[in-house]
Design a protein around this motif. Structure first.
Motif, PDB file in Angstrom:
ATOM      1  N   GLU A  13       0.845  -1.191   0.000  1.00 35.40           N
ATOM      2  CA  GLU A  13       0.000   0.000   0.000  1.00 35.40           C
ATOM      3  C   GLU A  13       0.878   1.238   0.000  1.00 35.40           C
ATOM      4  OE1 GLU A  13      -2.885   2.136   3.215  1.00 35.40           O
ATOM      5  OE2 GLU A  13      -3.082  -0.029   3.000  1.00 35.40           O
ATOM      6  N   SER A  14       0.481   2.220  -0.795  1.00 36.27           N
ATOM      7  CA  SER A  14       1.202   3.481  -0.859  1.00 36.27           C
ATOM      8  C   SER A  14       0.191   4.619  -0.851  1.00 36.27           C
ATOM      9  CB  SER A  14       2.045   3.527  -2.138  1.00 36.27           C
ATOM     10  OG  SER A  14       2.638   4.793  -2.297  1.00 36.27           O
ATOM     11  N   THR A  15       0.336   5.535   0.099  1.00 36.27           N
ATOM     12  CA  THR A  15      -0.549   6.695   0.163  1.00 36.27           C
ATOM     13  C   THR A  15       0.271   7.963  -0.029  1.00 36.27           C
ATOM     14  OG1 THR A  15      -2.041   5.546   1.681  1.00 36.27           O
ATOM     15  CG2 THR A  15      -2.246   7.945   1.574  1.00 36.27           C
ATOM     16  N   THR A  16      -0.173   8.801  -0.950  1.00 33.13           N
ATOM     17  CA  THR A  16       0.486  10.076  -1.227  1.00 33.13           C
ATOM     18  C   THR A  16      -0.292  11.186  -0.534  1.00 33.13           C
ATOM     19  OG1 THR A  16       1.273   9.272  -3.356  1.00 33.13           O
ATOM     20  CG2 THR A  16       1.247  11.665  -3.036  1.00 33.13           C
ATOM     21  N   TYR A  17       0.401  11.902   0.347  1.00 33.60           N
ATOM     22  CA  TYR A  17      -0.191  13.021   1.079  1.00 33.60           C
ATOM     23  C   TYR A  17       0.267  14.373   0.522  1.00 33.60           C
ATOM     24  CZ  TYR A  17      -1.324   9.466   4.523  1.00 33.60           C
ATOM     25  OH  TYR A  17      -1.817   8.353   5.146  1.00 33.60           O
ATOM     26  N   ARG A  18       1.397  14.360  -0.133  1.00 34.55           N
ATOM     27  CA  ARG A  18       1.999  15.588  -0.635  1.00 34.55           C
ATOM     28  C   ARG A  18       2.734  15.234  -1.926  1.00 34.55           C
ATOM     29  NH1 ARG A  18       3.205  20.106   1.835  1.00 34.55           N
ATOM     30  NH2 ARG A  18       4.761  21.426   0.888  1.00 34.55           N
ATOM     31  N   ASP A  19       2.658  16.138  -2.901  1.00 34.77           N
ATOM     32  CA  ASP A  19       3.405  15.955  -4.135  1.00 34.77           C
ATOM     33  C   ASP A  19       3.930  17.322  -4.547  1.00 34.77           C
ATOM     34  OD1 ASP A  19       4.258  14.134  -6.278  1.00 34.77           O
ATOM     35  OD2 ASP A  19       3.014  15.406  -7.551  1.00 34.77           O
ATOM     36  N   GLY A  20       5.219  17.413  -4.761  1.00 33.56           N
ATOM     37  CA  GLY A  20       5.803  18.705  -5.073  1.00 33.56           C
ATOM     38  C   GLY A  20       5.686  19.632  -3.878  1.00 33.56           C
ATOM     39  N   GLU A  21       5.211  20.823  -4.115  1.00 31.70           N
ATOM     40  CA  GLU A  21       5.147  21.858  -3.079  1.00 31.70           C
ATOM     41  C   GLU A  21       3.825  21.894  -2.315  1.00 31.70           C
ATOM     42  OE1 GLU A  21       7.764  23.784  -2.213  1.00 31.70           O
ATOM     43  OE2 GLU A  21       8.845  22.474  -3.613  1.00 31.70           O
ATOM     44  N   ARG A  22       2.887  21.025  -2.665  1.00 37.62           N
ATOM     45  CA  ARG A  22       1.560  21.126  -2.057  1.00 37.62           C
ATOM     46  C   ARG A  22       1.082  19.805  -1.466  1.00 37.62           C
ATOM     47  NH1 ARG A  22      -2.443  24.946  -5.254  1.00 37.62           N
ATOM     48  NH2 ARG A  22      -1.023  26.671  -5.606  1.00 37.62           N
ATOM     49  N   ALA A  23       0.360  19.941  -0.365  1.00 37.20           N
ATOM     50  CA  ALA A  23      -0.334  18.794   0.213  1.00 37.20           C
ATOM     51  C   ALA A  23      -1.569  18.499  -0.632  1.00 37.20           C
ATOM     52  CB  ALA A  23      -0.738  19.094   1.657  1.00 37.20           C
ATOM     53  N   LEU A  24      -1.999  17.256  -0.643  1.00 36.57           N
ATOM     54  CA  LEU A  24      -3.217  16.882  -1.360  1.00 36.57           C
ATOM     55  C   LEU A  24      -4.416  17.107  -0.455  1.00 36.57           C
ATOM     56  CD1 LEU A  24      -0.956  15.272  -2.920  1.00 36.57           C
ATOM     57  CD2 LEU A  24      -2.746  13.624  -3.421  1.00 36.57           C
ATOM     58  N   ASP A  26      -7.174  15.535  -0.772  1.00 35.47           N
ATOM     59  CA  ASP A  26      -7.596  14.151  -0.544  1.00 35.47           C
ATOM     60  C   ASP A  26      -6.430  13.241  -0.889  1.00 35.47           C
ATOM     61  OD1 ASP A  26     -10.391  14.685   0.097  1.00 35.47           O
ATOM     62  OD2 ASP A  26     -10.607  15.213  -2.026  1.00 35.47           O
ATOM     63  N   PRO A  27      -5.770  12.646   0.114  1.00 36.62           N
ATOM     64  CA  PRO A  27      -4.669  11.729  -0.180  1.00 36.62           C
ATOM     65  C   PRO A  27      -5.116  10.612  -1.126  1.00 36.62           C
ATOM     66  CG  PRO A  27      -4.773  12.199   2.151  1.00 36.62           C
ATOM     67  CD  PRO A  27      -6.019  12.779   1.540  1.00 36.62           C
ATOM     68  N   VAL A  28      -4.199  10.128  -1.942  1.00 37.35           N
ATOM     69  CA  VAL A  28      -4.483   9.057  -2.892  1.00 37.35           C
ATOM     70  C   VAL A  28      -3.737   7.802  -2.452  1.00 37.35           C
ATOM     71  CG1 VAL A  28      -4.248   8.287  -5.281  1.00 37.35           C
ATOM     72  CG2 VAL A  28      -4.834  10.671  -4.797  1.00 37.35           C
ATOM     73  N   THR A  29      -4.485   6.700  -2.365  1.00 36.83           N
ATOM     74  CA  THR A  29      -3.889   5.429  -1.978  1.00 36.83           C
ATOM     75  C   THR A  29      -3.943   4.454  -3.142  1.00 36.83           C
ATOM     76  OG1 THR A  29      -4.497   5.754   0.340  1.00 36.83           O
ATOM     77  CG2 THR A  29      -3.991   3.503  -0.341  1.00 36.83           C
ATOM     78  N   LYS A  30      -2.835   3.764  -3.324  1.00 35.52           N
ATOM     79  CA  LYS A  30      -2.735   2.684  -4.303  1.00 35.52           C
ATOM     80  C   LYS A  30      -2.420   1.412  -3.532  1.00 35.52           C
ATOM     81  CE  LYS A  30      -0.576   5.786  -7.628  1.00 35.52           C
ATOM     82  NZ  LYS A  30       0.653   6.073  -8.359  1.00 35.52           N
ATOM     83  N   ALA A  31      -3.060   0.324  -3.926  1.00 32.97           N
ATOM     84  CA  ALA A  31      -2.787  -0.973  -3.295  1.00 32.97           C
ATOM     85  C   ALA A  31      -2.499  -1.990  -4.390  1.00 32.97           C
ATOM     86  CB  ALA A  31      -3.969  -1.429  -2.452  1.00 32.97           C
ATOM     87  N   ALA A  32      -1.398  -2.709  -4.230  1.00 32.48           N
ATOM     88  CA  ALA A  32      -1.036  -3.773  -5.163  1.00 32.48           C
ATOM     89  C   ALA A  32      -1.027  -5.088  -4.404  1.00 32.48           C
ATOM     90  CB  ALA A  32       0.337  -3.518  -5.763  1.00 32.48           C
ATOM     91  N   ASP A  69      -9.894  -4.711  -0.886  1.00 35.42           N
ATOM     92  CA  ASP A  69     -10.137  -4.715   0.561  1.00 35.42           C
ATOM     93  C   ASP A  69      -9.189  -3.756   1.280  1.00 35.42           C
ATOM     94  OD1 ASP A  69     -12.172  -6.519   0.243  1.00 35.42           O
ATOM     95  OD2 ASP A  69     -11.057  -8.239   1.045  1.00 35.42           O
ATOM     96  N   ARG A  70      -7.937  -3.667   0.812  1.00 42.69           N
ATOM     97  CA  ARG A  70      -6.969  -2.770   1.426  1.00 42.69           C
ATOM     98  C   ARG A  70      -7.411  -1.315   1.294  1.00 42.69           C
ATOM     99  NH1 ARG A  70      -1.609  -3.137   3.482  1.00 42.69           N
ATOM    100  NH2 ARG A  70      -2.175  -5.343   3.658  1.00 42.69           N
ATOM    101  N   LEU A  71      -8.132  -1.012   0.214  1.00 42.63           N
ATOM    102  CA  LEU A  71      -8.630   0.348   0.008  1.00 42.63           C
ATOM    103  C   LEU A  71      -9.932   0.618   0.763  1.00 42.63           C
ATOM    104  CD1 LEU A  71      -8.035   0.946  -3.807  1.00 42.63           C
ATOM    105  CD2 LEU A  71      -6.630   1.695  -1.890  1.00 42.63           C
ATOM    106  N   GLY A  72     -10.554  -0.423   1.295  1.00 43.69           N
ATOM    107  CA  GLY A  72     -11.797  -0.242   2.044  1.00 43.69           C
ATOM    108  C   GLY A  72     -13.041  -0.745   1.344  1.00 43.69           C
TER     109      GLY A  72
END
Length: 189
Positions: A13-24, A26-32, A69-72
């Motif tokens: 699982e990987s969740t991105t809270y910030r990309d570049g200079e800005r916070a998101l 709505d964080p984006v989660t990817k699950a493999a 399931d990991r994403l909910g």
């Protein structure tokens, strides 16, 4: 049908809270979800790959459920993708047999829909090979905000006589999309 011999199964699982200079906002989660299995055709020619196709549908469906399931649950899934890595004694066609003919139906069932084609990637390699599994919006292929990928790497796989099957689910698109194109809120119901 005989079941594949699974050496390991992993959910990443990987969740991105910030990309570049800005916070998101709505964080984006990817699950493999990935499984490392024995390749019954490593080192030999096999004309009929239907066993691998059956394994792809069954195992791929279980992996899809694990990622979702990991994403909910299915109601959270916006994007998806699939991929596979074949060890050096196998052929790309071995992993293609698992990915393409039958895996789509159980993946779509797991995500609760999925009108769009499921993007995929395959590669031959040894232990630690990284595969960037492409993803896009599950219900419309042209939602540009969701053109993305998730890198997946299993440190000790695949061995020369193994296959790695991977399913990815996401709960959003790229961080801070702003290159235009079709947006989710423009889709017609």
């Amino acid at each position: 049908m005989t079941d594949p011999t699974i050496r390991t199964q992993t959910v990443i699982e990987s969740t991105t809270y910030r990309d570049g200079e800005r916070a998101l906002a709505d964080p984006v989660t990817k699950a493999a979800a990935a499984a490392v299995i024995d390749n019954p055709y490593a080192g030999e020619w096999q004309e009929d790959l239907s066993l691998l196709t059956e394994w792809g549908a069954d195992l791929g469906g279980r992996l899809a459920t694990a990622a979702v399931d990991r994403l909910g649950g299915p109601e959270t899934v916006e994007g998806y993708g699939k991929g596979g890595i074949v060890g050096t004694e196998g052929e790309l066609e071995h992993v293609a047999a698992m990915l393409h003919p039958e895996l789509g139906t159980p993946l779509r069932e797991a995500v609760g829909g999925g009108e769009a084609i499921i993007p995929s990637a395959k590669k031959r390699g040894g232990p630690g090979t990284c595969l960037d599994v492409p993803t896009h919006y599950k219900d419309e292929a042209y939602v540009r905000t969701h053109y993305d990928a998730m890198p997946v790497r299993i440190e000790d796989a695949p061995a020369a006589d193994e296959l790695v099957l991977i399913v990815v689910a996401t709960d959003g698109g790229r961080p801070h999309p702003r290159i235009g194109g079709l947006q989710i809120d423009e889709l017609e119901d």
